[in-house]
Enzyme design. Structure first.
Site, mmCIF file in Angstrom:
data_model
loop_
_atom_site.group_PDB
_atom_site.id
_atom_site.type_symbol
_atom_site.label_atom_id
_atom_site.label_comp_id
_atom_site.label_asym_id
_atom_site.label_seq_id
_atom_site.Cartn_x
_atom_site.Cartn_y
_atom_site.Cartn_z
ATOM 1 N N VAL A 62 0.763 -1.132 0.074
ATOM 2 C CA VAL A 62 -0.029 -0.045 0.018
ATOM 3 C C VAL A 62 0.805 1.292 -0.114
ATOM 4 C CG1 VAL A 62 -1.628 1.243 1.268
ATOM 5 C CG2 VAL A 62 -1.941 -1.004 1.281
ATOM 6 N N ASP B 156 10.281 3.206 6.845
ATOM 7 C CA ASP B 156 10.109 1.659 6.717
ATOM 8 C C ASP B 156 11.118 1.355 8.024
ATOM 9 O OD1 ASP B 156 8.300 -0.675 5.369
ATOM 10 O OD2 ASP B 156 9.722 -1.271 6.767
ATOM 11 N N THR C 125 -6.277 -0.520 7.594
ATOM 12 C CA THR C 125 -7.789 -1.019 7.938
ATOM 13 C C THR C 125 -7.913 -1.050 9.500
ATOM 14 O OG1 THR C 125 -7.852 -2.337 5.828
ATOM 15 C CG2 THR C 125 -9.422 -2.727 7.618
ATOM 16 N N CYS D 190 -6.830 -8.488 3.589
ATOM 17 C CA CYS D 190 -8.068 -7.844 3.426
ATOM 18 C C CYS D 190 -9.173 -8.365 3.833
ATOM 19 C CB CYS D 190 -8.296 -6.879 2.195
ATOM 20 S SG CYS D 190 -7.197 -5.725 2.154
#
Length: 467
Positions: free
Chosen positions: A50, A68, A153, A293
């Site tokens: 993403v 990161d 999410t 997901c």
């Protein structure tokens, strides 16, 4: 957040609701123009499936810092290669993104976008370790006036109830006056070369009108089809978990039908083909539902629902069905091996595919692992072939040593679990070359993805089964 104020969980939140306008007047605001003119950088935290495509796309329009915690990942990107294959080597070389694993560099950023994974634990509850860790890092290093946007999410309410207090604690800054937050759920479909970041409409939200305005402008600069603002952060969080839960439930319905049709000796794909001749058919098909997901998001939603006293009647049952499919496929393999006169414990089983979906190297939450574990219960240790999967990830995540397709021979049973293009190219005659020398009737083929027509499977002479 009205939700926090109503429950009395945070008196500061109640104060913020009534004093937002006063805070806006005091706020040290960044401007979109400063970003566009590269006077202030934007940072993306988490450079996976993403975060990296987003960082690369934004770098065409503003100064972008890609952060990161994995120094190896930073070195890989700095050398111009992305192992997720979401960004081409040419695309990386053309990007102006600055990569770093030093969290102190985040202090430069006016906007910080958090795009880290949010998995589930062994009990199928949200594992907030990555998002809490990222939030802690951001809080320790962000500067006054920063806008923090979450793409990870989460369940409705998490950004304001969990992340904001961490940001306040770690930064010593005040939410609403010293920094603001927003939420824009990721909609990246790994491996999809048609539906890309630029042509997937994006949900955006902010804690107030001012933060929403700058967040919308940031995304609008790369989202060609535009953004869709919603009224609250909690609403945006709900959009993400619901859109994936809806897909999960529909696939669970088809998986349940497939199990029933198997007993009725009816081919599910033929039923779906017929159903799809009607204009309002949804077209879902049975399959293994994993990934980061669809196989995860429903649990985030039901987790929060149960905290509020509601036990899911549909969503959890859909997950139960989908989570059972790997075992169902493995059981079908064993039954067919027995019917073909084989001794399963002595049979050589080959599985084609390990990643959670076709033409994608992502092995996270792959339901092929459920097939492997179930076969292990029968004392069968299958050979696994996957040209897309990383050997390191396969071993690290599942303890699987990958085998090259050209090295496979002497199989008794072949399970085509993932529809990679490399496997789609294999004719049934090519598949037969993987087996040991024996009558076709003793060769077992499980076509999980329905790659071959029933007519061709029958003509092959092999004992076949497909989901």
């Amino acid at each position: 957040s009205p939700g926090r104020a109503e429950t009395g969980q945070d008196q500061t939140a109640c104060f913020l609701v009534t004093e937002t306008q006063a805070f806006v007047k005091e706020r040290t605001m960044i401007t979109f123009e400063a970003l566009r003119e590269r006077r202030q950088p934007l940072a993306v935290v988490g450079l996976g499936y993403v975060g990296l495509p987003l960082a690369v796309a934004l770098s065409r329009h503003m100064d972008v810092l890609g952060f990161d915690i994995n120094a190896g990942r930073i070195a890989e990107l700095a050398q111009g290669h992305d192992r997720t294959r979401e960004v081409s080597d040419e695309g990386l070389r053309a990007a102006t993104t600055r990569y770093t694993s030093d969290p102190a560099d985040l202090a430069q950023a006016a906007v910080i976008i958090v795009a880290v994974p949010t998995p589930i634990d062994d009990h199928r509850s949200p594992d907030l370790t990555p998002v809490v860790g990222a939030t802690t890092t951001v809080g320790r290093h962000m500067s006054k006036g920063c806008v923090v946007v979450y793409e990870s999410t989460v369940y409705p309410g998490l950004t304001e109830e969990i992340c904001v207090p961490i940001l306040e604690k770690e930064s010593g800054l005040r939410f609403g006056s010293d920094f603001t937050v927003g939420y824009s759920p990721e909609r990246i479909n790994p491996g999809d070369k048609v539906h890309r970041l630029e042509n997937i409409r994006k949900i955006v939200s902010g804690m107030d009108k001012e933060s929403l305005d700058i967040i919308k402008k940031v995304y609008d600069i790369v989202i060609e089809v535009g953004t869709y603002p919603v009224s609250t952060i909690k609403t945006a969080e709900a959009v993400k978990v619901v859109e994936n839960s809806q897909r999960d439930i529909n696939i669970a319905f088809m998986n349940e039908l497939a199990m029933v049709f198997d007993r009725m000796d009816i081919d599910t794909n033929e039923v779906v083909d017929g159903m799809n001749t009607k204009w309002n058919a949804l077209g879902f098909r049975p399959g293994l539902v994993g990934g980061h997901c669809i196989g995860v998001d429903p649990y985030y939603f039901t987790y929060q629902a149960e905290k509020l006293g509601y036990h899911s009647q549909i969503i959890l049952n859909g997950r139960i069905v989908n989570d059972s499919m790997g075992r169902y496929v493995a059981d079908a393999a064993v039954k067919n091996m027995i019917a073909a006169g084989q001794a399963p414990k002595k049979s050589k089983v080959v599985i084609l595919g390990l990643t959670f979906k076709e033409n994608c190297p992502d092995t996270r939450n792959s339901k092929v692992d459920d097939i492997i574990k179930r076969l292990n219960e029968y004392e069968i240790n299958p050979i696994v072939v996957d040209p897309w999967a990383s050997e390191h990830d396969a071993m690290h995540e599942y303890g699987v040593t990958l085998t090259k397709l050209e090295d496979v021979s002497g199989a008794d049973c072949v399970i085509v679990a993932v529809a990679h293009n490399e496997f789609k190219k294999l004719s049934l005659d090519d598949i037969k070359k993987l087996y040991k020398a024996s009558p076709d009737s003793e060769k077992v083929l499980l076509d999980v993805k329905g790659l071959y027509s029933v007519e061709n499977l029958k003509a092959s002479g092999m004992r076949y089964w497909r989901l």
